[in-house]
Design a protein around this motif. Structure first.
Motif, PDB file in Angstrom:
ATOM      1  N   PRO A   1      -4.262   4.222  -2.389  1.00 22.46           N
ATOM      2  CA  PRO A   1      -5.425   5.012  -1.969  1.00 22.46           C
ATOM      3  C   PRO A   1      -5.218   6.490  -2.293  1.00 22.46           C
ATOM      4  O   PRO A   1      -4.091   6.985  -2.264  1.00 22.46           O
ATOM      5  CB  PRO A   1      -5.490   4.782  -0.458  1.00 22.46           C
ATOM      6  CG  PRO A   1      -4.100   4.364  -0.068  1.00 22.46           C
ATOM      7  CD  PRO A   1      -3.573   3.608  -1.242  1.00 22.46           C
ATOM      8  N   ASP A   2      -6.306   7.184  -2.591  1.00 23.46           N
ATOM      9  CA  ASP A   2      -6.223   8.602  -2.931  1.00 23.46           C
ATOM     10  C   ASP A   2      -6.983   9.435  -1.901  1.00 23.46           C
ATOM     11  O   ASP A   2      -8.193   9.292  -1.744  1.00 23.46           O
ATOM     12  CB  ASP A   2      -6.793   8.845  -4.329  1.00 23.46           C
ATOM     13  CG  ASP A   2      -6.351  10.190  -4.893  1.00 23.46           C
ATOM     14  OD1 ASP A   2      -6.558  11.210  -4.208  1.00 23.46           O
ATOM     15  OD2 ASP A   2      -5.785  10.218  -5.997  1.00 23.46           O
ATOM     16  N   ILE A   3      -6.260  10.279  -1.196  1.00 26.24           N
ATOM     17  CA  ILE A   3      -6.865  11.131  -0.152  1.00 26.24           C
ATOM     18  C   ILE A   3      -6.815  12.610  -0.550  1.00 26.24           C
ATOM     19  O   ILE A   3      -7.077  13.491   0.267  1.00 26.24           O
ATOM     20  CB  ILE A   3      -6.156  10.930   1.203  1.00 26.24           C
ATOM     21  CG1 ILE A   3      -4.645  11.203   1.069  1.00 26.24           C
ATOM     22  CG2 ILE A   3      -6.401   9.525   1.743  1.00 26.24           C
ATOM     23  CD1 ILE A   3      -3.891  11.208   2.386  1.00 26.24           C
ATOM     24  N   SER A   4      -6.512  12.864  -1.816  1.00 25.92           N
ATOM     25  CA  SER A   4      -6.226  14.242  -2.251  1.00 25.92           C
ATOM     26  C   SER A   4      -7.429  15.169  -2.187  1.00 25.92           C
ATOM     27  O   SER A   4      -7.266  16.385  -2.110  1.00 25.92           O
ATOM     28  CB  SER A   4      -5.666  14.240  -3.676  1.00 25.92           C
ATOM     29  OG  SER A   4      -6.618  13.719  -4.591  1.00 25.92           O
TER      30      SER A   4
ATOM     31  N   VAL B   1       0.854  -1.182   0.000  1.00 27.73           N
ATOM     32  CA  VAL B   1       0.000   0.000   0.000  1.00 27.73           C
ATOM     33  C   VAL B   1       0.891   1.233   0.000  1.00 27.73           C
ATOM     34  O   VAL B   1       1.719   1.419   0.900  1.00 27.73           O
ATOM     35  CB  VAL B   1      -0.933   0.020   1.240  1.00 27.73           C
ATOM     36  CG1 VAL B   1      -1.794   1.284   1.249  1.00 27.73           C
ATOM     37  CG2 VAL B   1      -1.816  -1.222   1.262  1.00 27.73           C
ATOM     38  N   LEU B   2       0.743   2.073  -1.023  1.00 27.35           N
ATOM     39  CA  LEU B   2       1.537   3.292  -1.155  1.00 27.35           C
ATOM     40  C   LEU B   2       0.634   4.494  -0.893  1.00 27.35           C
ATOM     41  O   LEU B   2      -0.357   4.694  -1.600  1.00 27.35           O
ATOM     42  CB  LEU B   2       2.134   3.380  -2.563  1.00 27.35           C
ATOM     43  CG  LEU B   2       3.100   2.249  -2.957  1.00 27.35           C
ATOM     44  CD1 LEU B   2       3.470   2.357  -4.432  1.00 27.35           C
ATOM     45  CD2 LEU B   2       4.353   2.274  -2.090  1.00 27.35           C
ATOM     46  N   VAL B   3       0.977   5.278   0.127  1.00 27.44           N
ATOM     47  CA  VAL B   3       0.136   6.402   0.544  1.00 27.44           C
ATOM     48  C   VAL B   3       0.810   7.708   0.125  1.00 27.44           C
ATOM     49  O   VAL B   3       1.929   8.004   0.557  1.00 27.44           O
ATOM     50  CB  VAL B   3      -0.082   6.390   2.074  1.00 27.44           C
ATOM     51  CG1 VAL B   3      -1.108   7.454   2.473  1.00 27.44           C
ATOM     52  CG2 VAL B   3      -0.518   5.010   2.558  1.00 27.44           C
ATOM     53  N   HIS B   4       0.133   8.480  -0.699  1.00 25.17           N
ATOM     54  CA  HIS B   4       0.727   9.717  -1.225  1.00 25.17           C
ATOM     55  C   HIS B   4       0.725  10.842  -0.191  1.00 25.17           C
ATOM     56  O   HIS B   4       0.089  10.754   0.866  1.00 25.17           O
ATOM     57  CB  HIS B   4      -0.001  10.154  -2.498  1.00 25.17           C
ATOM     58  CG  HIS B   4      -1.397  10.661  -2.262  1.00 25.17           C
ATOM     59  ND1 HIS B   4      -1.666  11.933  -1.833  1.00 25.17           N
ATOM     60  CD2 HIS B   4      -2.608  10.046  -2.415  1.00 25.17           C
ATOM     61  CE1 HIS B   4      -2.976  12.097  -1.723  1.00 25.17           C
ATOM     62  NE2 HIS B   4      -3.578  10.974  -2.069  1.00 25.17           N
ATOM     63  N   GLY B   5       1.428  11.907  -0.516  1.00 21.66           N
ATOM     64  CA  GLY B   5       1.570  13.044   0.396  1.00 21.66           C
ATOM     65  C   GLY B   5       0.582  14.165   0.143  1.00 21.66           C
ATOM     66  O   GLY B   5      -0.393  14.025  -0.609  1.00 21.66           O
ATOM     67  N   HIS B   6       0.873  15.311   0.740  1.00 20.20           N
ATOM     68  CA  HIS B   6      -0.011  16.474   0.699  1.00 20.20           C
ATOM     69  C   HIS B   6       0.186  17.269  -0.589  1.00 20.20           C
ATOM     70  O   HIS B   6       1.303  17.441  -1.064  1.00 20.20           O
ATOM     71  CB  HIS B   6       0.290  17.381   1.900  1.00 20.20           C
ATOM     72  CG  HIS B   6      -0.579  18.590   1.988  1.00 20.20           C
ATOM     73  ND1 HIS B   6      -0.140  19.847   1.647  1.00 20.20           N
ATOM     74  CD2 HIS B   6      -1.878  18.726   2.372  1.00 20.20           C
ATOM     75  CE1 HIS B   6      -1.124  20.710   1.835  1.00 20.20           C
ATOM     76  NE2 HIS B   6      -2.181  20.056   2.265  1.00 20.20           N
ATOM     77  N   GLY B   7      -0.926  17.753  -1.148  1.00 20.93           N
ATOM     78  CA  GLY B   7      -0.845  18.594  -2.332  1.00 20.93           C
ATOM     79  C   GLY B   7      -0.562  17.854  -3.617  1.00 20.93           C
ATOM     80  O   GLY B   7      -0.227  18.467  -4.641  1.00 20.93           O
ATOM     81  N   ILE B   8      -0.708  16.521  -3.578  1.00 22.90           N
ATOM     82  CA  ILE B   8      -0.538  15.676  -4.756  1.00 22.90           C
ATOM     83  C   ILE B   8      -1.600  14.578  -4.674  1.00 22.90           C
ATOM     84  O   ILE B   8      -2.464  14.628  -3.795  1.00 22.90           O
ATOM     85  CB  ILE B   8       0.891  15.076  -4.838  1.00 22.90           C
ATOM     86  CG1 ILE B   8       1.315  14.499  -3.485  1.00 22.90           C
ATOM     87  CG2 ILE B   8       1.895  16.104  -5.313  1.00 22.90           C
ATOM     88  CD1 ILE B   8       2.729  13.951  -3.441  1.00 22.90           C
TER      89      ILE B   8
END
Length: 239
Positions: free
Chosen positions: A32-35, A5-12
């Motif tokens: 997962p996408d939390i953007s 599971v790769l969790v992206h950062g803020h503003g992307i």
């Protein structure tokens, strides 16, 4: 098949993982996408949301690697749901809380986002996510980055930023980790200073470290091959 599971950062968003996701096809890679999420008010709440997301997908065990804010979420997840993780990683991220100087800087940035919106914020911060040498060689990458992410909803950018501001120190999570922990650092990272954070890699009992000498804050794009190799080796080190 192991699950990553790769969790992206803020503003992307989750698209940052696409190039390495296809290179790691021997694993089930979830991004997962939390953007655009606005319902979470803390890093812990984002971790709870991620746990619910995994439950819906019937995932009981996985390796989780978080980029930047995604690393903060991964640490909170490791603290709350350690039984789920076979290993976890911090990718251009830190376990330290902000110091006083950084907190003041964050307050000013939050005020800027609230006043001028996400578009102005991304136009300022986006280019700084890449090492200057990389940007000179590939000027289209930061340009495309800004064009894409300047469209993120301001409310979601603010929600994530507030959660980042209020996160606690989680170095104890690293010290207490009973599974392998991966660290990926960029020597040219303007957001997670290398010299200040490299010592974190000594805290876990089973730490694995990659230092990207020519990368800033976006190693999955700036040095895709080295990043993919390190993640693959780390996956093999997990049970």
């Amino acid at each position: 098949m192991k699950i990553l599971v790769l969790v992206h950062g803020h503003g992307i968003d989750a698209a940052i993982w696409e190039s390495i996701k296809e290179m790691l096809s021997e694993y089930e890679v979830l991004t997962p996408d939390i953007s655009t999420d606005t319902k979470y008010n803390s890093i812990e709440a984002y971790a709870d949301g991620l746990n619910e997301w995994l439950k819906v997908k019937n995932i009981e065990k996985c390796v989780m690697i978080g980029h930047s804010m995604g690393g903060y979420i991964t640490l909170a997840f490791a603290e709350k749901y350690p039984e789920t993780l076979q290993g976890f990683g911090l990718f251009h991220s830190t376990a330290y809380a902000d110091d006083a100087e950084k907190r003041e800087q964050r307050k000013k940035t939050l005020s800027f986002i609230e006043t001028h919106g996400a578009t102005a914020f991304i136009r300022q911060s986006g280019p700084n996510m890449y090492a200057e040498s990389f940007s000179k060689e590939h000027p289209e990458v930061p340009k495309n980055h800004v064009e894409k992410y300047a469209k993120l909803p301001t409310e979601a950018v603010i929600a994530g930023f507030r959660a980042i501001m209020n996160r606690p120190d989680r170095t104890k999570v690293l010290e207490d980790a009973t599974v392998p922990v991966l660290f990926i650092f960029g020597q040219e990272d303007k957001f997670i200073p290398f010299e200040k954070n490299i010592g974190l890699s000594e805290l876990p009992k089973d730490g694995h470290t990659l230092v990207l000498s020519g990368s800033g804050h976006m190693g999955m794009i700036e040095d895709r091959d080295a990043t993919t190799k390190a993640i693959r080796e780390f996956m093999e080190a997990t049970k």
